[in-house]
Enzyme design. Structure first.
Site, PDB file in Angstrom:
ATOM      1  N   CYS A 149       0.858  -1.186   0.000  1.00  0.00           N
ATOM      2  CA  CYS A 149       0.000   0.000   0.000  1.00  0.00           C
ATOM      3  C   CYS A 149       0.890   1.230   0.000  1.00  0.00           C
ATOM      4  O   CYS A 149       1.516   1.545   1.016  1.00  0.00           O
ATOM      5  CB  CYS A 149      -0.920  -0.030   1.224  1.00  0.00           C
ATOM      6  SG  CYS A 149      -1.686   1.550   1.628  1.00  0.00           S
ATOM      7  N   CYS A 152       0.183   3.861   2.648  1.00  0.00           N
ATOM      8  CA  CYS A 152       0.524   3.340   3.985  1.00  0.00           C
ATOM      9  C   CYS A 152       2.019   3.490   4.242  1.00  0.00           C
ATOM     10  O   CYS A 152       2.448   3.879   5.336  1.00  0.00           O
ATOM     11  CB  CYS A 152       0.133   1.870   4.104  1.00  0.00           C
ATOM     12  SG  CYS A 152      -1.619   1.516   3.824  1.00  0.00           S
TER      13      CYS A 152
END
Length: 228
Positions: A149, A152
């Site tokens: 991600c 993230c």
């Protein structure tokens, strides 16, 4: 000083290195000796190897031998510099053409063993953490993301800094939703549909959430839920 980033020249060395690393994060730069971009990023990797002793850093040069060229072909590396991240002998992430800041973010995200962040691996872990801090007045900040991600990874260095700075008043934890079925069930229970999602928990209850990777917005939300 001895260069902390050792070169891998053979397949036997590569396999032995992965085996010896165990569960540590291994970061391998696939490079070429005459590549300007490889030379540009290499000092950043050397610096990281000195500041992140729990991470193993290695270098493989395509133009060293036919054997190293075959290692490039096996991993599907076509352009350099190319970074592949391994854990427990398995490939967990790879990046091509990244900047120094992106490399730092990746290393922290996939290799962080900081005691400032509590790593959660199940719904039971979450429940135990909530129970532990139900009555101590601390805000629990739960960073919910996925293994692969970009946003993230981008925000994680900020999360680490905040966790260390706010250790007296807040508890920071994270969970990868795709780590196992139990973690994925937790995401569904909490209606987490985008990542990263930060859940703010106080007194045993979820008081709010922030979805996104904006550093300023995250800090603002944390301060709001702390009552600052």
């Amino acid at each position: 000083k001895e260069d902390p980033v050792k070169m891998i020249s053979t397949e036997l060395e590569f396999q032995a290195m992965l085996r010896d690393a165990g569960e540590k994060l291994v970061v391998v730069e696939y490079a070429e000796s005459h590549s300007v971009n490889s030379k540009r990023i290499y000092p950043a990797m050397v610096e990281l190897s000195r500041t992140c002793p729990d991470v193993v850093f290695r270098l493989i040069l395509a133009d060293e031998s036919e054997e190293t060229k075959e290692m490039f072909r096996r991993e599907g590396v076509a352009k350099v510099p190319h970074f592949i991240f391994y854990k427990s002998g398995e490939k967990v992430h790879e990046e091509e053409g990244i900047t120094e800041d992106m490399l730092l973010g990746d290393v922290l995200y996939y290799g962080d063993s900081s005691s400032a962040i509590t790593q959660l691996h199940s719904r039971g872990d979450v429940e135990a953490l909530i129970r532990k801090h139900r009555d101590d007045g601390k805000l629990v900040v739960l960073d919910v993301g996925l293994k692969h991600c970009g946003p993230c990874v981008k925000v994680y260095p900020t999360v680490i800094k905040l966790a260390k700075k706010m250790a007296d008043t807040a508890v920071f934890a994270r969970m990868h939703g795709d780590e196992n079925d139990d973690c994925m069930a937790f995401l569904k229970e909490r209606n987490v549909v985008e990542v990263p999602t930060f859940l703010f928990i106080r007194g045993g209850e979820v008081r709010g959430r922030y979805v996104g990777s904006g550093k300023g917005e995250l800090i603002g939300e944390i301060l709001k839920h702390q009552g600052v």
